[in-house]
Design a protein around this motif. Sequence first.
Motif, PDB file in Angstrom:
ATOM      1  N   PRO A 300       0.822  -1.217   0.000  1.00 57.89           N
ATOM      2  CA  PRO A 300       0.000   0.000   0.000  1.00 57.89           C
ATOM      3  C   PRO A 300       0.856   1.267   0.000  1.00 57.89           C
ATOM      4  N   ASP A 301       0.503   2.190  -0.855  1.00 57.17           N
ATOM      5  CA  ASP A 301       1.203   3.480  -0.987  1.00 57.17           C
ATOM      6  C   ASP A 301       2.650   3.325  -1.445  1.00 57.17           C
ATOM      7  N   GLN A 302       3.034   2.110  -1.862  1.00 56.61           N
ATOM      8  CA  GLN A 302       4.396   1.836  -2.345  1.00 56.61           C
ATOM      9  C   GLN A 302       5.453   2.247  -1.308  1.00 56.61           C
ATOM     10  N   VAL A 303       5.239   1.824  -0.077  1.00 56.49           N
ATOM     11  CA  VAL A 303       6.147   2.198   1.000  1.00 56.49           C
ATOM     12  C   VAL A 303       6.308   1.028   1.969  1.00 56.49           C
ATOM     13  N   GLY A 304       7.478   0.919   2.573  1.00 61.34           N
ATOM     14  CA  GLY A 304       7.759  -0.065   3.613  1.00 61.34           C
ATOM     15  C   GLY A 304       8.534   0.592   4.731  1.00 61.34           C
ATOM     16  N   PHE A 305       8.723  -0.145   5.831  1.00 61.68           N
ATOM     17  CA  PHE A 305       9.414   0.399   6.999  1.00 61.68           C
ATOM     18  C   PHE A 305      10.321  -0.694   7.568  1.00 61.68           C
ATOM     19  N   ALA A 306      11.615  -0.442   7.614  1.00 68.26           N
ATOM     20  CA  ALA A 306      12.580  -1.392   8.159  1.00 68.26           C
ATOM     21  C   ALA A 306      12.884  -1.009   9.603  1.00 68.26           C
ATOM     22  N   LEU A 307      12.692  -1.955  10.517  1.00 68.48           N
ATOM     23  CA  LEU A 307      12.938  -1.729  11.945  1.00 68.48           C
ATOM     24  C   LEU A 307      14.089  -2.612  12.403  1.00 68.48           C
ATOM     25  N   ILE A 308      15.028  -2.027  13.129  1.00 70.70           N
ATOM     26  CA  ILE A 308      16.162  -2.762  13.678  1.00 70.70           C
ATOM     27  C   ILE A 308      16.418  -2.279  15.099  1.00 70.70           C
ATOM     28  N   ASP A 309      17.294  -3.012  15.798  1.00 75.34           N
ATOM     29  CA  ASP A 309      17.636  -2.574  17.158  1.00 75.34           C
ATOM     30  C   ASP A 309      19.124  -2.304  17.262  1.00 75.34           C
ATOM     31  N   ALA A 310      19.570  -1.994  18.455  1.00 72.39           N
ATOM     32  CA  ALA A 310      20.949  -1.555  18.659  1.00 72.39           C
ATOM     33  C   ALA A 310      21.969  -2.641  18.307  1.00 72.39           C
ATOM     34  N   LYS A 311      21.560  -3.912  18.354  1.00 70.43           N
ATOM     35  CA  LYS A 311      22.493  -5.003  18.040  1.00 70.43           C
ATOM     36  C   LYS A 311      22.943  -4.952  16.578  1.00 70.43           C
ATOM     37  N   SER A 312      22.111  -4.380  15.705  1.00 70.10           N
ATOM     38  CA  SER A 312      22.344  -4.497  14.264  1.00 70.10           C
ATOM     39  C   SER A 312      22.709  -3.195  13.566  1.00 70.10           C
ATOM     40  N   ILE A 313      22.703  -2.088  14.268  1.00 70.40           N
ATOM     41  CA  ILE A 313      22.836  -0.789  13.618  1.00 70.40           C
ATOM     42  C   ILE A 313      24.177  -0.588  12.920  1.00 70.40           C
ATOM     43  N   ASP A 314      25.221  -1.317  13.345  1.00 72.29           N
ATOM     44  CA  ASP A 314      26.546  -1.136  12.738  1.00 72.29           C
ATOM     45  C   ASP A 314      26.926  -2.267  11.785  1.00 72.29           C
ATOM     46  N   LEU A 315      25.956  -3.075  11.366  1.00 74.56           N
ATOM     47  CA  LEU A 315      26.265  -4.261  10.556  1.00 74.56           C
ATOM     48  C   LEU A 315      26.120  -4.026   9.062  1.00 74.56           C
ATOM     49  N   PHE A 316      25.714  -2.845   8.628  1.00 71.35           N
ATOM     50  CA  PHE A 316      25.465  -2.602   7.209  1.00 71.35           C
ATOM     51  C   PHE A 316      25.989  -1.227   6.825  1.00 71.35           C
ATOM     52  N   MET A 317      26.110  -1.024   5.498  1.00 71.08           N
ATOM     53  CA  MET A 317      26.556   0.273   4.997  1.00 71.08           C
ATOM     54  C   MET A 317      25.545   1.340   5.406  1.00 71.08           C
TER      55      MET A 317
END
Length: 463
Positions: A300-317
């Motif tokens: 719907p509305d061509q939108v999504g939301f990615a949720l993460i926590d503090a354990k993962s915030i430094d694991l990606f670009m």
Amino acid sequence: MKDWPETFDIAVVGGGNAALCAAITAAEAGASVLILEGAPKSYRGGNSRHTRNFRCMHKGPMFPLTDAYEEEEYLHDLMLVTKGKTDEGLARLAIRSSEECLPWMQAHGVRFQPSLSGTLSLSRTNAFFLGGGKALVNAYYNTAEDLGVKVAYEALVSHVHREGDCITHLEVEIAGRPVTVKARAFVLASGGFQADIDWLARAWGPSARNFLIRGTPYNRGVVLRDMIDQGAEQVGDPTQCHAVAIDGRAPKYDGGIVTRLDCVPFSIVLNTKGERFYNEGEDVWPKRYAIWGRLVAAQPDQVGFALIDAKSIDLFMPSVFPPVKADTIEELAEKMGLDPQTVRQTVDGFNAACRPGKFHPTELDGLATEGLDVPKTNWARPLDTPPFYGYQLRPGVTFTYLGLKVDAQAQVHGAEGPIRNLWAAGEIMAGSILGQGYLAGFGMTIGTVFGRIAGKEAAAHVA
């Protein structure tokens, strides 16, 4: 234009990687070459400005690549993402030829660096450009100009004039002035139609007006449409494209690679209803990042939301924009415009479905959920460590796959057979190989391989 010949040997339409590879190859064969780049000089290079790497077959370590990445594994990876929708002969040609391209690129000014660390995991398969795509584009323009190639900027080709099995001339507007460009052979390397939102909407429906165009605003498909209207064989589905999930705060056009979000494997991704809709841990990111644009486009509305926590915030670009941050899931949901209680329920259900195991961020770890209708099959860890972070996702289209069909010589055909003096390379013919899906760095492979082939064949034609 004062020092232009009345007729060039070869006119190349486009100014990105494929066009430059064609122009350099033809010029080295002794042809007089003109590049017609639709963008101003400061924006030259098309989508190639935003690239970072080149997917390359190799039988053993060769800087900057590690180990080996051979033909059958490369083809398997391509078949996996395209679900077999490819011309295998052309695919194998691109794969096999990629090995010789890397030293050719180095010999023409491109410099490489070791691969980026983190979730991309591409040190074995992809060669990264030192300075990124803009450095590659600048190196090729310097080489082309040293070879005597003429370049016209703000050169908008409106018509490719076809007479039977031959192209006679181009109708071009250069810096606002109409010009007729004559040549003995022509190479079309002017990209897809993704920057024409009306065309996208005709193919996709009204939802396409919510898409963001992560590449150049100059690829509007004018030359592609002109050739299709004149009976050139076409290939590909107009709804298929290289579309990735990008930050919803990105600009409408030209946000580039920095707006891509690589957090998905370590996230749960929700739609506006607060529900998960796809397996975020299906495979390693280079083989799955290009499906997420289409997945988000279907929500719907061509939108999504990615949720993460503090354990993962430094694991990606990291993205160019900082994530939304909150101390609780409910606060994060509210900040992102989602219903806090629904999101809380979704997160609690996901957390309860996570099972113990060893977490490996850069490889498939089998750390999966149990009992969910939408599973997560790798990297499934509870979202339980504050602070919590969120990104809004939107579809970001890089290039479309509807294009001109070519043969192994990169030659364009009409219904009656080959058009004798016309070749195509890059995104305008990529649908010949990419029926759907995408592999990181493979667009550069197609452009480099078929750009060189087109340049060689066009030069041979006029020799």
